[in-house]
Design a protein around this motif. Structure first.
Motif, short mmCIF file in Angstrom:
data_model
loop_
_atom_site.label_atom_id
_atom_site.label_comp_id
_atom_site.label_asym_id
_atom_site.label_seq_id
_atom_site.Cartn_x
_atom_site.Cartn_y
_atom_site.Cartn_z
N PRO A 1 10.76 -7.31 2.41
CA PRO A 1 10.65 -8.64 3.02
C PRO A 1 10.34 -8.58 4.51
O PRO A 1 9.49 -9.32 5.01
CB PRO A 1 12.04 -9.25 2.78
CG PRO A 1 12.61 -8.51 1.64
CD PRO A 1 12.02 -7.12 1.69
N LYS A 2 11.04 -7.69 5.23
CA LYS A 2 10.87 -7.63 6.68
C LYS A 2 9.44 -7.19 7.05
O LYS A 2 8.78 -7.80 7.88
CB LYS A 2 11.88 -6.64 7.25
CG LYS A 2 11.87 -6.56 8.76
CD LYS A 2 12.56 -5.30 9.23
CE LYS A 2 11.57 -4.18 9.26
NZ LYS A 2 12.12 -2.88 9.56
N THR A 3 9.00 -6.12 6.40
CA THR A 3 7.65 -5.62 6.68
C THR A 3 6.61 -6.63 6.22
O THR A 3 5.54 -6.73 6.82
CB THR A 3 7.43 -4.27 5.99
OG1 THR A 3 8.64 -3.52 6.06
CG2 THR A 3 6.34 -3.49 6.66
N ASP B 1 -0.53 -3.47 5.12
CA ASP B 1 0.49 -2.92 4.23
C ASP B 1 1.81 -3.64 4.46
O ASP B 1 2.22 -3.84 5.60
CB ASP B 1 0.64 -1.43 4.57
CG ASP B 1 1.75 -0.78 3.79
OD1 ASP B 1 2.10 -1.31 2.72
OD2 ASP B 1 2.26 0.25 4.25
N ILE C 1 0.84 -1.20 0.00
CA ILE C 1 0.00 0.00 0.00
C ILE C 1 0.87 1.26 0.00
O ILE C 1 0.50 2.29 -0.53
CB ILE C 1 -0.93 0.01 1.24
CG1 ILE C 1 -1.70 -1.31 1.34
CG2 ILE C 1 -1.89 1.18 1.19
CD1 ILE C 1 -2.59 -1.62 0.18
N THR C 2 2.05 1.16 0.63
CA THR C 2 3.02 2.27 0.55
C THR C 2 4.30 1.72 -0.07
O THR C 2 4.38 0.54 -0.40
CB THR C 2 3.34 2.82 1.95
OG1 THR C 2 3.97 1.80 2.70
CG2 THR C 2 2.09 3.27 2.66
N GLY C 3 5.31 2.58 -0.18
CA GLY C 3 6.60 2.12 -0.69
C GLY C 3 6.70 2.22 -2.19
O GLY C 3 5.85 2.84 -2.84
N GLN D 1 -2.25 -0.08 -4.23
CA GLN D 1 -3.52 0.65 -4.15
C GLN D 1 -4.55 0.05 -5.10
O GLN D 1 -5.72 -0.12 -4.74
CB GLN D 1 -3.30 2.12 -4.50
CG GLN D 1 -2.43 2.88 -3.52
CD GLN D 1 -3.13 3.17 -2.21
OE1 GLN D 1 -4.32 2.93 -2.07
NE2 GLN D 1 -2.40 3.67 -1.23
N ALA E 1 4.57 -2.64 2.44
CA ALA E 1 5.54 -1.66 1.95
C ALA E 1 6.52 -2.22 0.91
O ALA E 1 7.50 -1.58 0.59
CB ALA E 1 6.32 -1.03 3.11
#
Lengths: 389, 321
Positions: A87-89, A82, A42-44, A51, A84
């Motif tokens: 990988p971590k998120t 989200d 959704i971000t990044g 979106q 982003a």
């Protein structure tokens, strides 16, 4: 003196902790809606894709709900997290969703290297997860029980390029350029593999095979090298931001051969960045774009999407997200169950030819989509992306 | 002001045993109060705390600009990933191995560049971090799996009896590692080595004149910092169960740099606060969606404007005053 300062620090720390504890999601006991998760960027850097995936899933859920929902009247609720595009998120997002007991299954995610750790977590916590923009071959070779994907794989696209493009352009000298991401390099290597029979037969030759660095703005040095190899056709397997800069700078230094992008290289943004003059006549290998899908489900979906958001999705991936949601809803409805094991079993063995937006949906034993068609597209004089004749 | 004679932790955190115990209980109780998602945020907070501590040795204590620290982190993570998936060596045994590999790499790479000063060293370390990442992408000897990375890494375990595989266990694993590091580093700060480091940071020429082997102590800082980053890499790899070069970008080095600067150079509690800021803020700001990084950046700028020395700057104990 020292103590007051100290107390202040501790107070702040205490408030932060309290805020964290309070903001933890409270499990609701509501039985009513069937909750389907969506994990996406959704971000990044890939927010544009995320979106649209969110909007597509919203529409798909709305359409099902308008027809009375599933399981005799239960509505579908979409829960978006989200990741982003990291990988971590992605792992965090997956943990967030598996922690919510009411989430039945998850549509997850865009980007293979984000999907990898996330799908590990879904597998571990036994949650059906369906990838919509994840094309790395190895994802479905891990013998995972709960992982599926509604999109194709890198090698299906590479093979399509090898079968179609050299013949179409009567090209012998082929340049392949990638961007060293999991996706770009994978696709480039599959293309090379696909071209091997032609190379062995002497009808084609890979004159250039190298990578650019994503995020750079000036590619002239690399392009000069490319120009020296005098390719008949140039295949770029990276993303649209670099593709647009590459083609502008290539035309500037006089590379005239047809430009073919991979399925992430060309979209409306590409045309915007490169400008119409340069973008027109660029090709790309792609799954059919939303507007070109002949199916009734597709027409209905796109009509609803256009009514709500004003335009139809400009990249093919969001549609796969919608289809992932559709097949989950279908599985829940047909099995009458929200248990992961039942759903996974159904999707793997019994879901076959279920009508979806991108055509009939079914899965192979590994969890790959059965039969994903590919088309060659081009940017026409108005900057629209149309199926190449 | 009366200078109290205090040692160990008290000196580091500038508060008494009771408050320290309170903090310990808070950290210990936290995972039992919240969902897995918040435990995992706590875990990544721990990872960044460990990374911050490791860079703090180089940047905070000795004042060497190191913007390639993600390189050491990557070496640790990939050592674990490759040796575990190819040779089946347990993660816990690989913990010191990863630390050693990263330390050895730091020793080899930093030996020839250690005499560089300030910005010049900074540039070389940026290059070093990027070289590591690009090397991983290019899949040398078919070991690193190229851009796809290495996957299928085990859980840390001792035999079959004690397996770390839940979020809570990982949380405690990382925080025990952080606590041990803090203890060790706080002892180090008080020691001859710590004083030598600070002396070099304040005035290299004066340090040399006082008979401090500047080259040796600088190299020691790099080697120790890299080893600690290697440990963080080991735990990170086993937590995510896969490593890919995308996790070790220049941005990651920048974040570590920010952690040390936000918290206050050379201050251990400062590092913890910096790590909290870096790992918690992006999650807290997630509802802002597209404006997330904008808000994050704005918050950072405000912080640096109002507290230029960091949130919790190091107060050097006054000795012999």
């Amino acid at each position: 003196m020292k103590n007051t300062k100290l107390t202040n620090y501790l107070m702040i720390l205490g408030w932060v902790m309290l805020a964290l504890v309070l903001s933890a999601p409270v499990a609701t006991a509501a039985e009513k809606p069937v909750v389907i998760g969506l994990q996406g960027p959704i971000t990044g850097p890939w927010a544009y894709e995320g979106q649209m995936a969110k909007q597509s899933c919203e529409i798909a859920a709305e359409l099902i709900n308008q027809k009375g929902g599933i399981l005799g009247g239960r509505m579908i609720e979409l829960r978006v997290v989200d990741d982003a595009g990291e990988p971590k998120t992605g792992a965090l997002a997956a943990t967030k969703l598996v922690g919510q007991k009411d989430v039945v299954a998850v549509v997850s995610t865009y980007g293979s290297s984000v999907c990898e750790p996330a799908s590990n977590i879904y597998e571990r916590y036994k949650k059906v997860n369906i990838g919509y923009g994840v094309t790395a071959v190895r994802l479905t070779q891990r013998d995972f029980k709960y992982f599926f994907r509604t999109c194709g794989r890198d090698d299906s696209q590479g093979k399509f390029f090898a079968d179609d493009v050299p013949k179409r352009f009567n090209a012998k000298r082929i340049a392949v350029m990638h961007d060293n991401t999991a996706f770009g390099k994978g696709l480039a290597e599959d293309t090379k593999r696909g071209l091997e029979p032609l190379i062995a037969a002497g009808t084609a030759e890979i004159v250039y095979f190298d990578a650019i660095t994503p995020g750079e703005k000036d590619f002239r040095v690399i392009l000069t090298k490319l120009r020296e190899t005098q390719p008949d056709v140039w295949y770029f397997t990276g993303y649209y931001a670099e593709a647009a800069l590459l083609i502008s700078q290539a035309r500037e230094i006089g590379i005239k051969c047809p430009f073919v992008g991979g399925n992430a290289a060309i979209n409306d943004e590409f045309v915007k960045i490169a400008g119409l003059d340069i973008a027109k006549g660029c090709y790309m290998t792609n799954e059919p774009l939303p507007g070109d899908l002949p199916y009734a489900e597709a027409k209905e979906f796109l009509k609803a999407y256009k009514e709500k958001f004003g335009e139809i999705p400009s990249s093919p991936w969001p549609i796969y997200a919608a289809d992932a949601l559709n097949i989950i809803a279908d599985a829940v409805d047909k099995t009458g169950s929200t248990k992961s094991d039942v759903l996974a079993e159904f999707l793997r063995n019994k879901a076959d030819g279920v009508p979806g937006i991108t055509g009939p949906i079914g899965f192979t034993a590994q969890g790959d989509r059965e039969g994903v068609p590919f088309y060659l597209y081009m940017v026409d004089d108005q900057g629209k992306i149309v199926v190449a004749e | 002001m009366q200078v109290k004679k205090i040692a160990g932790f008290d000196r580091i955190f500038y508060f008494r045993k009771k408050t320290f115990l309170g903090l310990l209980i808070l950290f210990g109780a936290y995972p039992f109060l919240v969902s897995n998602y918040y435990i995992d945020i706590g875990f990544f907070f721990g990872i960044y705390a460990l990374l911050g501590l490791s860079l703090n040795i180089v940047l905070g204590e000795v004042g060497l600009f190191d913007l390639g620290h993600a390189g050491f982190y990557a070496i640790g993570a990939y050592t674990t990933a490759i040796l575990n998936t190819k040779c089946g060596i347990p993660i816990f045994i690989l913990l010191p191995v990863s630390a050693l590999a990263a330390a050895l790499f730091a020793y080899m790479v930093c030996s020839p560049i250690i005499h560089l000063r300030g910005d010049y060293l900074c540039i070389v370390t940026i290059g070093m971090g990027e070289i590591v990442r690009l090397a991983l992408i290019n899949n040398p000897l078919d070991l690193t799996g190229g851009p796809n990375g290495v996957f299928g890494i085990d859980f840390p375990s001792v035999g079959n009896i004690f397996v770390i595989d839940s979020s809570i266990e990982y949380y405690f694993l990382i925080w025990v590692a952080v606590a041990l590091s803090i203890y060790g580093l706080s002892r180090l700060q008080q020691s001859r080595i710590g004083r030598a480091w600070n002396c070099i940071r304040e005035d290299e020429v004066a340090a040399k004149a006082n008979g401090i082997d500047v080259r040796y102590y600088k190299l020691l800082a790099f080697v120790l910092g890299a080893a600690l980053a290697g440990v963080a890499g080991n735990i990170y790899a086993s937590k995510l169960m896969c490593v890919s070069p995308e996790s070790f970008t220049f941005w990651e080095s920048c974040l570590m740099f920010c952690i040390v600067l936000i918290g206050g150079m050379g201050s251990i509690p400062g590092v913890l606060i910096g790590a909290a800021a870096i790992s918690l803020f992006p999650e807290i700001f997630r509802p802002f969606a597209m404006y997330r990084m904008l808000v994050f950046g704005g918050a950072m700028i405000l912080m640096m404007v109002f507290r230029p020395g960091g949130i919790w700057p190091r107060k050097r104990g006054i000795s012999g005053k």
